[in-house]
Design a protein around this motif. Sequence first.
Motif, short mmCIF file in Angstrom:
data_model
loop_
_atom_site.label_atom_id
_atom_site.label_comp_id
_atom_site.label_asym_id
_atom_site.label_seq_id
_atom_site.Cartn_x
_atom_site.Cartn_y
_atom_site.Cartn_z
N SER A 267 0.82 -1.21 0.00
CA SER A 267 0.00 0.00 0.00
C SER A 267 0.85 1.26 0.00
CB SER A 267 -0.94 -0.01 1.21
OG SER A 267 -0.25 0.24 2.42
N VAL A 268 2.01 1.19 0.65
CA VAL A 268 2.93 2.35 0.63
C VAL A 268 3.51 2.52 -0.77
CG1 VAL A 268 5.12 3.26 1.51
CG2 VAL A 268 3.49 2.17 3.07
N LEU A 269 3.91 1.43 -1.39
CA LEU A 269 4.47 1.50 -2.74
C LEU A 269 3.42 1.99 -3.75
CD1 LEU A 269 6.50 -1.85 -2.79
CD2 LEU A 269 7.35 0.47 -2.40
N PRO B 73 -1.16 4.47 1.52
CA PRO B 73 -0.81 3.84 2.80
C PRO B 73 -2.05 3.45 3.60
CG PRO B 73 -0.35 6.20 2.84
CD PRO B 73 -0.64 5.84 1.42
N LEU B 74 -2.12 2.17 3.96
CA LEU B 74 -3.32 1.65 4.59
C LEU B 74 -3.61 2.30 5.94
CD1 LEU B 74 -3.48 -2.18 3.90
CD2 LEU B 74 -5.18 -0.44 3.34
N ALA B 75 -2.59 2.75 6.64
CA ALA B 75 -2.84 3.42 7.91
C ALA B 75 -3.73 4.63 7.70
CB ALA B 75 -1.51 3.84 8.56
N GLY B 76 -3.48 5.39 6.65
CA GLY B 76 -4.30 6.56 6.36
C GLY B 76 -5.66 6.19 5.82
N VAL B 77 -5.70 5.20 4.94
CA VAL B 77 -6.97 4.78 4.34
C VAL B 77 -7.92 4.28 5.43
CG1 VAL B 77 -8.06 3.11 2.82
CG2 VAL B 77 -5.95 4.24 2.11
N LEU B 78 -7.43 3.39 6.29
CA LEU B 78 -8.29 2.79 7.31
C LEU B 78 -8.68 3.78 8.40
CD1 LEU B 78 -6.53 -0.70 7.68
CD2 LEU B 78 -8.59 -0.13 6.37
N TRP B 79 -7.72 4.58 8.84
CA TRP B 79 -8.01 5.54 9.92
C TRP B 79 -9.05 6.56 9.46
CZ3 TRP B 79 -6.22 6.09 14.98
CH2 TRP B 79 -6.58 7.29 15.61
N ALA C 130 3.59 5.48 9.48
CA ALA C 130 2.74 4.64 10.33
C ALA C 130 2.51 3.28 9.68
CB ALA C 130 1.42 5.34 10.60
N THR C 131 2.29 3.27 8.37
CA THR C 131 2.03 2.02 7.67
C THR C 131 3.28 1.13 7.66
OG1 THR C 131 0.42 3.14 6.25
CG2 THR C 131 1.23 1.01 5.50
#
Length: 214
Positions: free
Chosen positions: A117-119, A123-129, A152-153
């Motif tokens: 997700s970062v690549l 980034p999943l941390a942002g998507v999910l939060w 964070a991810t």
Amino acid sequence: MTLTPPQQAPAHRRKQATPLDQMGGTRGLVYSTLPVVTFVAANGARGLRTATIAAMAVAVGIGVERLWRKESVQPALGGVFGVAVAAGVSWYTGSAKDYFLIGIWASLGGALLFLASVLARRPLAGVLWNAATGHGDAWRTDPVSRRYYDIATLVLATVFGARFAVQLYLYEADEVGSLGVAKVVMGYPLLGLALLVVAWAARKSKHRLATLPA
């Protein structure tokens, strides 16, 4: 004339959920460890059959207790299902260490997913939060905010990767007791630390976006 009761007080008292709250609080942490601890202890004392039955009994008991307390049905059913699958794999193969097998490979999958997700610049941390808090996707248009969530991810990817590496090593070494300890120690405690980094990224992003022109 009808008076409308004030609505501001409850909102004012509303407490923002902490990472521990989002994982089910202290009770959730204890519940997540009980089936694992029961399985390892029972396997050492009475063998695989007893360990499998005991872990399932504990999981079902926790599920019933959660339903009795009128908590969400999903965690209760999910907990029972997860233990049932792990115990079923162990029973089928006849090896106690296989109780941890699905979790080990799930950790690798999680690490790869977070890294990908970062690549992909999502980034999943942002998507999910931001999906969970309803803050939208304005953060994705700001490189600095996205960088916070990248960090964070990557922390989450590191946690899942560490779980996989350590537990796979113990699995190959047939260390069932150590596998149980590693699963507990590297479970919610490490995830809680990672969620603190996610909360930090969210706070930094929020402050950053607030300073940008509309």
